[in-house]
Design a protein around this motif. Structure first.
Motif, PDB file in Angstrom:
ATOM      1  N   PHE A 166       0.695  -1.195   0.027  1.00 17.26           N
ATOM      2  CA  PHE A 166       0.043   0.159   0.090  1.00 17.26           C
ATOM      3  C   PHE A 166       0.939   1.271   0.001  1.00 17.26           C
ATOM      4  O   PHE A 166       0.848   1.988   1.099  1.00 17.26           O
ATOM      5  N   ASP A 167       1.786   1.286  -1.002  1.00 20.85           N
ATOM      6  CA  ASP A 167       2.712   2.379  -1.086  1.00 20.85           C
ATOM      7  C   ASP A 167       2.195   3.823  -0.950  1.00 20.85           C
ATOM      8  O   ASP A 167       1.571   4.280  -2.111  1.00 20.85           O
ATOM      9  N   PRO A 168       2.514   4.584   0.068  1.00 25.85           N
ATOM     10  CA  PRO A 168       1.720   5.887  -0.059  1.00 25.85           C
ATOM     11  C   PRO A 168       2.485   6.695  -0.858  1.00 25.85           C
ATOM     12  O   PRO A 168       1.724   7.780  -1.214  1.00 25.85           O
ATOM     13  N   VAL A 169       3.556   6.750  -1.314  1.00 27.52           N
ATOM     14  CA  VAL A 169       4.260   7.578  -2.424  1.00 27.52           C
ATOM     15  C   VAL A 169       3.466   7.195  -3.590  1.00 27.52           C
ATOM     16  O   VAL A 169       2.989   8.408  -4.059  1.00 27.52           O
ATOM     17  N   GLU A 170       3.114   6.245  -4.129  1.00 31.71           N
ATOM     18  CA  GLU A 170       2.696   5.886  -5.328  1.00 31.71           C
ATOM     19  C   GLU A 170       1.323   6.254  -5.393  1.00 31.71           C
ATOM     20  O   GLU A 170       0.672   6.751  -6.281  1.00 31.71           O
ATOM     21  N   ARG A 171       0.608   5.882  -4.062  1.00 28.01           N
ATOM     22  CA  ARG A 171      -0.844   6.362  -4.030  1.00 28.01           C
ATOM     23  C   ARG A 171      -1.003   7.717  -4.343  1.00 28.01           C
ATOM     24  O   ARG A 171      -1.926   8.273  -4.837  1.00 28.01           O
ATOM     25  N   ASP A 172      -0.316   8.663  -3.446  1.00 35.54           N
ATOM     26  CA  ASP A 172      -0.551  10.049  -3.460  1.00 35.54           C
ATOM     27  C   ASP A 172      -0.155  10.682  -4.907  1.00 35.54           C
ATOM     28  O   ASP A 172      -0.855  11.744  -5.447  1.00 35.54           O
ATOM     29  N   PHE A 173       0.954  10.023  -5.510  1.00 35.58           N
ATOM     30  CA  PHE A 173       1.286  10.493  -6.865  1.00 35.58           C
ATOM     31  C   PHE A 173       0.026  10.266  -7.792  1.00 35.58           C
ATOM     32  O   PHE A 173      -0.077  10.977  -8.719  1.00 35.58           O
ATOM     33  N   ARG A 174      -0.785   9.113  -7.727  1.00 35.40           N
ATOM     34  CA  ARG A 174      -1.753   9.064  -8.792  1.00 35.40           C
ATOM     35  C   ARG A 174      -2.959   9.564  -8.424  1.00 35.40           C
ATOM     36  O   ARG A 174      -3.706   9.935  -9.311  1.00 35.40           O
ATOM     37  N   ASN A 175      -3.121  10.101  -7.337  1.00 35.34           N
ATOM     38  CA  ASN A 175      -4.399  10.853  -6.957  1.00 35.34           C
ATOM     39  C   ASN A 175      -4.450  12.131  -7.207  1.00 35.34           C
ATOM     40  O   ASN A 175      -4.114  13.039  -6.565  1.00 35.34           O
ATOM     41  N   ARG A 176      -4.751  12.349  -8.627  1.00 31.23           N
ATOM     42  CA  ARG A 176      -4.961  13.816  -9.167  1.00 31.23           C
ATOM     43  C   ARG A 176      -6.026  14.731  -8.462  1.00 31.23           C
ATOM     44  O   ARG A 176      -5.470  15.889  -8.223  1.00 31.23           O
ATOM     45  N   ARG A 177      -6.999  13.952  -7.986  1.00 30.78           N
ATOM     46  CA  ARG A 177      -7.915  14.828  -7.271  1.00 30.78           C
ATOM     47  C   ARG A 177      -7.507  15.500  -6.077  1.00 30.78           C
ATOM     48  O   ARG A 177      -7.721  16.479  -5.535  1.00 30.78           O
ATOM     49  N   LEU A 178      -6.639  14.467  -5.347  1.00 33.20           N
ATOM     50  CA  LEU A 178      -5.790  14.971  -4.206  1.00 33.20           C
ATOM     51  C   LEU A 178      -4.773  16.076  -4.338  1.00 33.20           C
ATOM     52  O   LEU A 178      -4.702  16.991  -3.518  1.00 33.20           O
ATOM     53  N   GLY A 179      -4.060  16.126  -5.429  1.00 27.58           N
ATOM     54  CA  GLY A 179      -3.071  16.750  -5.657  1.00 27.58           C
ATOM     55  C   GLY A 179      -3.748  18.215  -6.228  1.00 27.58           C
ATOM     56  O   GLY A 179      -3.177  19.500  -5.774  1.00 27.58           O
ATOM     57  N   ARG A 180      -4.653  18.149  -6.985  1.00 28.06           N
ATOM     58  CA  ARG A 180      -5.267  19.349  -7.391  1.00 28.06           C
ATOM     59  C   ARG A 180      -6.054  20.170  -6.186  1.00 28.06           C
ATOM     60  O   ARG A 180      -6.022  21.364  -6.068  1.00 28.06           O
ATOM     61  N   ALA A 181      -6.624  19.455  -5.221  1.00 24.32           N
ATOM     62  CA  ALA A 181      -7.323  20.068  -4.153  1.00 24.32           C
ATOM     63  C   ALA A 181      -6.399  20.679  -3.263  1.00 24.32           C
ATOM     64  O   ALA A 181      -6.311  21.702  -2.819  1.00 24.32           O
ATOM     65  N   GLY A 182      -5.098  20.051  -3.108  1.00 23.22           N
ATOM     66  CA  GLY A 182      -3.816  20.522  -2.569  1.00 23.22           C
ATOM     67  C   GLY A 182      -3.436  21.837  -2.839  1.00 23.22           C
ATOM     68  O   GLY A 182      -3.229  22.957  -2.326  1.00 23.22           O
TER      69      GLY A 182
END
Length: 278
Positions: A143-159
């Motif tokens: 459950f790699d947190p680095v890869e997961r956050d990188f793929r999550n474009r919605r989270l990235g845009r919200a940030g």
């Protein structure tokens, strides 16, 4: 922590599965801003397991510690306690494997009008180095947190949107509303590739080029950086900033890093660009 009602007795797999399922039920309510009463959950678990309130409380804190290391949100009132057993890691693995949506569909809720407070901007965290056991290393890889956050474009845009609002408010608070009106969300308006996401300013009008990295996890959660971002950071070091936004779904905070990045961050190359050799 010693048991009051069953001293020295390890938690069974059935008990661990029960407390973890209950924990995620409470966490789901917390992230959705739904009211819940921890005491009610604790009493039900005490009745089910025969464990003491103190034992259940500490196990909740153990679960928080595992989730923190996985870069996932945890229940705010249960401060992570890292002294946990492999059996708990296995139980978290079982639960997340059966509920992949918890990992893949991270919440991206953000305050409609975020307010800058004295603790919005924090210091760069000092990571205490603790050796990880093989069981936990396997869980992190799964459950790699680095890869997961990188793929999550919605989270990235919200940030990124959060940082735009924070910068606008910061400049207004510094009596520079003229500059606040010139803050641009570059990644949204012009697309990715500039090597930064937000164009803002210092109080004196000096350009501030901000690359935003967002996670729902803790401040020490690792993150990816692209070669382009690193090159722009080096080329425009007088203006470039990294804003690391963390615990985003619960109480967003930011720490900032300035070049040279290698003096603050441990940069480890992890991917290869591949193409046919002939």
């Amino acid at each position: 922590m010693a048991e009051q009602s069953r001293p020295g007795e390890n938690w069974s797999a059935i008990e661990l599965d029960a407390i973890i399922a209950d924990y995620f039920g409470m966490l789901g309510d917390e992230l959705a801003k739904r009211p819940y009463v921890k005491t009610h959950h604790r009493l039900a678990l005490m009745h089910m397991t025969g464990r003491s309130a103190a034992s259940i409380e500490f196990k909740h804190r153990n679960i928080s510690a595992v989730l923190q290391e996985l870069g996932l949100p945890w229940i705010w009132g249960y401060k992570p306690a890292p002294n946990y057993q492999d059996a708990l890691v296995d139980a978290v693995d079982r639960y997340l494997s059966g509920h992949r949506e918890i990992v893949e569909e991270q919440p991206v809720l953000m305050p409609a009008a975020p307010k800058i407070s004295d603790d919005t901007f924090t210091d760069v965290p000092v990571r205490t180095s603790r050796p990880r056991r093989p069981t936990f290393e396997r869980l992190v890889r799964k459950f790699d947190p680095v890869e997961r956050d990188f793929r999550n474009r919605r989270l990235g845009r919200a940030g990124e949107e959060f940082v735009v609002k924070v910068e606008h408010q910061r400049l207004i608070a510094e009596d520079r509303s003229d500059l606040a009106n010139r803050v641009r969300w570059v990644a949204m308006e012009d697309g990715d590739g500039a090597g930064f996401d937000v164009r803002s300013f210092d109080r004196d009008g000096r350009e501030r080029l901000i690359e935003v990295k967002t996670t729902n996890g803790a401040a020490h959660t690792p993150f990816f950086m692209t070669r382009n971002e690193l090159e722009v950071a080096e080329e425009r070091s007088d203006h470039w900033y990294l804003y690391r936004v963390y615990i985003f779904a619960q109480q967003p905070k930011i720490f900032t890093v300035r070049p040279p990045l290698g003096s603050v961050l441990q940069l480890n190359p992890e991917t290869w660009r591949a193409e046919p050799a002939a």
